[in-house]
Motif scaffolding. Structure first.
Motif, mmCIF file in Angstrom:
data_model
loop_
_atom_site.group_PDB
_atom_site.id
_atom_site.type_symbol
_atom_site.label_atom_id
_atom_site.label_comp_id
_atom_site.label_asym_id
_atom_site.label_seq_id
_atom_site.Cartn_x
_atom_site.Cartn_y
_atom_site.Cartn_z
ATOM 1 N N GLN A 143 36.981 44.218 42.336
ATOM 2 C CA GLN A 143 36.436 42.884 42.412
ATOM 3 C C GLN A 143 35.489 42.679 41.587
ATOM 4 N N LYS B 250 37.536 39.954 36.862
ATOM 5 C CA LYS B 250 37.886 40.991 37.642
ATOM 6 C C LYS B 250 37.390 42.321 37.042
ATOM 7 N N ASP C 282 30.907 36.216 42.457
ATOM 8 C CA ASP C 282 31.799 35.858 43.140
ATOM 9 C C ASP C 282 32.247 34.376 42.484
#
Length: 426
Positions: free
Chosen positions: A198, A89, A202
């Motif tokens: 974010q 994160k 991913d």
């Protein structure tokens, strides 16, 4: 005793005269006003310091950082940092901190690191939705790590001005640098969760890809390791290590195929510009230091501080407060050059190790660079990213807490700094 040069120096800084010029004017005023000696001595003091062999390390390590930028090594180090932390994160903010630590062994300059990352990392973080103030605060705060990871230029200046082993200082900075990096990454993780930032990636990058990123950065990572081992094993002095680092960076750039003949001119220009600023401060400070020695100002200040307390713990608190205040108004390198000859005799009198104190002093003055009102790192990053000072300060509060906490730990846990040099130099 005349204090006119001191007041001229403070007035010059107060009205915005560049620090190096203000120091030089103040020093010259002593020779013109006092009549104690001919003004020609001022010129002699300015020139004499340039004959120092240890100071040759400054332009050499500056050049190392410039060469590595042109050689494509910096971009490979950023790719490696992203491969390792990009899936966390706030991944780009973590990359920012880790890259500052890696670049500590390359540039040795917090200002250079902050300026580079403000141009490279902050725009990318903004593009991915990070608050520019947060990105700028991370960049300025993490760049502080650069100064104590070898070959930090601040350590070279402290060693030269305080007559302290630069090899021991280089070793002393390794463990604190790693600890500060971990603390900063922890602060970024907490803020990233609070702000719901974010990850940059991913999913975690496969270990095979991480391995390739590591291979790409491995040659650059060898620079600080090679410097420390070379000095420890007696292959070269810290000054000669700078020349070896320049040669190594050039060879790596040629191997990568990114360092070209056309890069020679901009490399030399950038090296000379950065070196000229540092040496101008050193030369001016040497003349000002002659005035202070002539008037016995360092001796009187030392006696005054020791009159307040000879307890090492209390004395370190007083000195840290003095350094924080000085660093808020005077650029870190200039403050380091001016204050080291004054403070080293004080701390050695009460039994404080000058190597441990060097890490504390260099870190303290650099932390002051991100604080108002005149923090140079704060202004450098904000001027590049366009973030207002007010927003920067608000975003920096969590990092201020971490940095001042680390300053206290470094001050009162000397083994963090001394364990490695004591182990290696027995």
């Amino acid at each position: 005793m005349t204090l006119a040069p001191v007041f001229i120096l403070l007035a010059g800084i107060g009205i915005g005269i560049p620090v190096a010029l203000a120091i030089g004017i103040a020093a010259l005023s002593f020779f013109l006003i006092s009549g104690a000696m001919p003004p020609e001595i001022f010129v002699q003091r300015i020139v004499a310091v340039t004959h120092s062999f240890p100071l040759l390390a400054v332009p050499l390590f500056v050049m190392t950082g410039v060469v590595m930028n042109y050689a494509g090594i910096t971009s490979r180090m950023m790719s490696f940092a992203e491969a390792m932390t990009g899936h966390w994160k706030g991944g780009l903010a973590q990359v920012n901190v880790l890259l500052s630590t890696l670049l500590g062994g390359v540039s040795g300059s917090a200002n250079a690191d902050a300026a580079m990352q403000s141009k490279v990392m902050v725009p990318e973080m903004t593009r991915r939705g990070y608050d520019p103030a947060f990105s700028t605060a991370v960049t300025a705060s993490s760049s502080i790590i650069s100064v104590i990871i070898p070959p930090g230029i601040g350590l070279i200046l402290y060693g030269f001005m305080g007559d302290v082993s630069i090899g021991r200082l280089f070793l002393a900075g390794i463990v604190p640098g790693i600890v500060i990096c971990a603390a900063m990454m922890g602060a970024v993780a907490v803020q990233s969760r609070r702000l719901n930032l974010q990850p940059a990636l991913d999913n975690p990058m496969p270990w095979a890809d991480r391995g390739r990123a590591f291979v790409g950065a491995s040659l650059a990572l060898m620079v600080p390791i090679g410097i420390v081992l070379g000095i420890r094993l007696g292959f070269f002095t810290p000054t000669e290590a700078g020349a070896m680092a320049v040669m190594f960076a050039a060879i790596v750039g040629i191997i990568y195929g990114e360092l070209k003949f056309k890069h020679i001119q901009p490399i030399l220009e950038q090296t000379m510009q950065a070196t000229a600023v540092i040496l101008f401060v050193i030369c001016s400070a040497n003349a000002f230091g002659f005035y202070m020695t002539w008037e016995r100002i360092p001796t009187m200040l030392a006696e005054a501080m020791l009159a307040l307390t000879e307890n090492p713990l209390l004395l370190l608190i007083l000195i840290n407060l003095l350094l924080i205040i000085a660093g808020m108004f005077i650029e870190g390198s200039a403050a380091l050059i001016l204050l080291t000859p004054i403070l080293v005799p004080v701390i050695t009198t009460v039994g404080i190790d000058p190597v441990h104190f060097g890490i504390v002093m260099v870190f303290n003055l650099t932390v002051a660079g991100v604080t108002p009102p005149l923090g140079t790192l704060m202004f450098t990053t904000c001027s590049i990213t366009g973030v207002s000072i007010a927003k920067f300060i608000k975003a920096s509060v969590p990092f201020y807490i971490v940095l001042f906490g680390m300053l206290l730990i470094l001050t009162y846990v000397p083994q963090l700094s001394l364990w490695l040099p004591n182990l290696q130099f027995k």
